[in-house]
Design an enzyme around this catalytic site. Structure first.
Site, PDB file in Angstrom:
ATOM      1  N   ASP A 175       0.672  -1.153  -0.140  1.00 23.58           N
ATOM      2  CA  ASP A 175       0.179  -0.069  -0.054  1.00 23.58           C
ATOM      3  C   ASP A 175       1.032   1.206   0.006  1.00 23.58           C
ATOM      4  O   ASP A 175       1.986   1.291   0.772  1.00 23.58           O
ATOM      5  CB  ASP A 175      -1.020   0.037   1.004  1.00 23.58           C
ATOM      6  CG  ASP A 175      -2.087   1.065   1.400  1.00 23.58           C
ATOM      7  OD1 ASP A 175      -2.891   1.125   0.753  1.00 23.58           O
ATOM      8  OD2 ASP A 175      -1.577   2.296   1.949  1.00 23.58           O
ATOM      9  N   ILE A 176       0.553   2.159  -0.789  1.00 23.88           N
ATOM     10  CA  ILE A 176       1.204   3.565  -0.908  1.00 23.88           C
ATOM     11  C   ILE A 176       0.929   4.163   0.123  1.00 23.88           C
ATOM     12  O   ILE A 176      -0.094   4.465   0.515  1.00 23.88           O
ATOM     13  CB  ILE A 176       0.836   4.398  -2.090  1.00 23.88           C
ATOM     14  CG1 ILE A 176       1.254   3.361  -3.471  1.00 23.88           C
ATOM     15  CG2 ILE A 176       1.793   5.518  -2.251  1.00 23.88           C
ATOM     16  CD1 ILE A 176       0.651   4.117  -4.680  1.00 23.88           C
ATOM     17  N   ASN A 183      -3.130  13.047  -2.969  1.00 24.49           N
ATOM     18  CA  ASN A 183      -4.199  13.563  -3.968  1.00 24.49           C
ATOM     19  C   ASN A 183      -4.585  14.852  -3.201  1.00 24.49           C
ATOM     20  O   ASN A 183      -5.002  15.903  -4.191  1.00 24.49           O
ATOM     21  CB  ASN A 183      -5.363  12.430  -3.680  1.00 24.49           C
ATOM     22  CG  ASN A 183      -5.265  11.437  -4.901  1.00 24.49           C
ATOM     23  OD1 ASN A 183      -4.811  11.482  -5.836  1.00 24.49           O
ATOM     24  ND2 ASN A 183      -5.718  10.215  -4.228  1.00 24.49           N
ATOM     25  N   HIS A 188      -5.835  14.793  -8.057  1.00 24.73           N
ATOM     26  CA  HIS A 188      -5.851  13.412  -8.474  1.00 24.73           C
ATOM     27  C   HIS A 188      -5.130  13.142  -9.854  1.00 24.73           C
ATOM     28  O   HIS A 188      -4.749  11.997 -10.025  1.00 24.73           O
ATOM     29  CB  HIS A 188      -7.515  13.210  -8.728  1.00 24.73           C
ATOM     30  CG  HIS A 188      -8.393  13.151  -7.420  1.00 24.73           C
ATOM     31  ND1 HIS A 188      -8.235  12.251  -6.446  1.00 24.73           N
ATOM     32  CD2 HIS A 188      -9.167  14.111  -7.006  1.00 24.73           C
ATOM     33  CE1 HIS A 188      -8.880  12.215  -5.446  1.00 24.73           C
ATOM     34  NE2 HIS A 188      -9.500  13.673  -5.808  1.00 24.73           N
ATOM     35  N   ASP A 192      -2.886  10.127 -10.058  1.00 23.10           N
ATOM     36  CA  ASP A 192      -2.891   8.988 -11.104  1.00 23.10           C
ATOM     37  C   ASP A 192      -1.586   8.600 -11.693  1.00 23.10           C
ATOM     38  O   ASP A 192      -1.092   7.488 -11.893  1.00 23.10           O
ATOM     39  CB  ASP A 192      -3.911   9.272 -12.217  1.00 23.10           C
ATOM     40  CG  ASP A 192      -5.461   9.020 -11.843  1.00 23.10           C
ATOM     41  OD1 ASP A 192      -5.572   8.655 -10.545  1.00 23.10           O
ATOM     42  OD2 ASP A 192      -6.095   9.692 -12.415  1.00 23.10           O
ATOM     43  N   ARG A 207       9.922 -10.597 -10.174  1.00 26.29           N
ATOM     44  CA  ARG A 207      10.546 -11.570 -11.210  1.00 26.29           C
ATOM     45  C   ARG A 207       9.309 -12.053 -12.315  1.00 26.29           C
ATOM     46  O   ARG A 207       8.175 -11.610 -12.095  1.00 26.29           O
ATOM     47  CB  ARG A 207      11.041 -12.857 -10.524  1.00 26.29           C
ATOM     48  CG  ARG A 207      12.082 -12.758  -9.307  1.00 26.29           C
ATOM     49  CD  ARG A 207      12.055 -13.776  -8.291  1.00 26.29           C
ATOM     50  NE  ARG A 207      10.690 -14.170  -7.697  1.00 26.29           N
ATOM     51  CZ  ARG A 207      10.721 -15.134  -6.800  1.00 26.29           C
ATOM     52  NH1 ARG A 207      11.606 -15.895  -6.511  1.00 26.29           N
ATOM     53  NH2 ARG A 207       9.473 -15.577  -6.355  1.00 26.29           N
ATOM     54  N   GLU A 218      -4.944   2.167  -3.949  1.00 22.16           N
ATOM     55  CA  GLU A 218      -3.473   2.395  -3.903  1.00 22.16           C
ATOM     56  C   GLU A 218      -2.711   1.091  -3.574  1.00 22.16           C
ATOM     57  O   GLU A 218      -1.687   1.416  -2.817  1.00 22.16           O
ATOM     58  CB  GLU A 218      -3.253   3.626  -3.159  1.00 22.16           C
ATOM     59  CG  GLU A 218      -3.570   3.487  -1.716  1.00 22.16           C
ATOM     60  CD  GLU A 218      -4.992   4.074  -1.230  1.00 22.16           C
ATOM     61  OE1 GLU A 218      -5.278   3.798  -0.141  1.00 22.16           O
ATOM     62  OE2 GLU A 218      -5.893   4.338  -2.121  1.00 22.16           O
ATOM     63  N   ARG A 238      12.923  -5.744  -2.074  1.00 26.11           N
ATOM     64  CA  ARG A 238      13.622  -4.918  -3.146  1.00 26.11           C
ATOM     65  C   ARG A 238      12.714  -4.068  -3.691  1.00 26.11           C
ATOM     66  O   ARG A 238      12.946  -3.050  -4.226  1.00 26.11           O
ATOM     67  CB  ARG A 238      13.933  -6.158  -4.233  1.00 26.11           C
ATOM     68  CG  ARG A 238      14.723  -5.652  -5.338  1.00 26.11           C
ATOM     69  CD  ARG A 238      15.346  -6.776  -6.252  1.00 26.11           C
ATOM     70  NE  ARG A 238      14.326  -7.699  -6.978  1.00 26.11           N
ATOM     71  CZ  ARG A 238      14.181  -8.792  -6.615  1.00 26.11           C
ATOM     72  NH1 ARG A 238      14.945  -9.585  -5.696  1.00 26.11           N
ATOM     73  NH2 ARG A 238      13.215  -9.273  -7.407  1.00 26.11           N
TER      74      ARG A 238
END
Length: 301
Positions: A175-176, A183, A188, A192, A207, A218, A238
């Site tokens: 999750d960001i 936002n 927005h 995006d 991979r 998000e 990573r």
């Protein structure tokens, strides 16, 4: 009905949402069908750090309420595919008859030419059928904003894997962090762009055998084809560290937005898990990562 509409409007006001018909539709389903997938997803959003946002509810509408492809389009696609299949079958039958003729004739030049022409027709029809199927699959299973797989594909892939004998593999949710602030601060459109950048970055860091999907507004899911915890955790780390290295800039305004961080949860999918059970387990770990200060991975103990 009037009272119910007032309840929906009350929810819109309470969460400071715009009165978009799609948002109204989602909240109406949330209030009238409490056991539905839509209601469960809205409830999950309410309990999340970001809460209910217009973007999240529009994502719910796109993925749960409105089919990505209309039934008419699906029917047209099926008719075209069936037409290609019929032509391929007809060409194959003709080839079989020509082979029989070849055995009866002393000179086979005409038969060989006819077989060659027929094979070219089969290959051409097969290529068209493959293109048609690929286009249909892309339209159904691709997230329109980021270009990666959508939640529908995640559910289909999950079901296919659970049908295997004794399946065990890891699933991650990412999750960001503080995405609502992006936002609210930059709008927005920039939000995006951030989603697109993060999706592209994650895809470049996983991979080839790992499956990346946009799971929520998000949120992103990675479905691993491995039950090795260390291996899967290394990939998630990573990804987290790689995404953070990207510096976000609003070129039009000349503003530096900064870096994006990700919180993540990672858990093993058990053979008897259904989709909701597995996602809820990983979602709880993601919530723990948020509560512990964000920008980290929490693994199932």
């Amino acid at each position: 009905m009037t009272f119910l509409c007032e309840q929906v409007v009350s929810e819109i006001d309470r969460h400071d949402l715009n009165c978009d018909p799609r948002i109204f539709h989602v909240l109406h389903l949330f209030l009238t069908e409490p056991g539905s997938p839509v209601a469960r997803e809205v409830q999950r959003l309410i309990a999340s750090e970001e809460g209910l946002t217009a973007k999240a509810l529009l994502f719910v509408y796109e993925n749960f309420v409105q089919p990505n492809v209309s039934s008419e389009k699906q029917f047209e696609s099926m008719k075209r595919s069936q037409g290609h299949l019929d032509a391929i079958r007809s060409s194959a039958e003709t080839s079989a008859e020509l082979c029989k003729d070849a055995k009866r004739k002393s000179t086979k030049d005409d038969v060989i030419k006819a077989l060659s022409d027929n094979m070219a027709e089969i290959l051409s029809r097969t290529a068209k059928l493959e293109q048609e199927l690929a286009a249909s699959q892309s339209e159904i299973f691709t997230d329109s904003l980021t270009g990666i797989y959508n939640r529908r594909y995640l559910e289909a892939e999950f079901a296919a894997r659970q049908a295997r004998p004794s399946p065990k593999y890891f699933l991650a949710l990412l999750d960001i962090d503080h995405f609502k602030n992006v936002n609210d601060t930059y709008g927005h459109i920039i939000g995006d762009q951030v989603l697109k950048l993060v999706a592209t970055a994650i895809k470049s860091l996983i991979r080839s055998q790992d499956v990346l999907c946009r799971y929520g507004g998000e949120e992103f899911a990675i479905l691993f084809d491995s039950a090795d915890e260390t291996e899967c955790a290394d990939v998630v780390e990573r990804v987290r560290l790689g995404v953070t290295k990207h510096k976000l800039v609003n070129r039009k305004q000349g503003q530096t937005i900064g870096s994006v961080t990700l919180s993540a949860g990672l858990a093993l999918v058990e053979p008897d898990d259904d989709f909701d059970t597995a996602l809820e387990r990983v979602d709880r770990l993601l919530y723990k990562a948020k509560q512990a200060g964000r920008d980290r991975l929490v693994i199932q103990m």
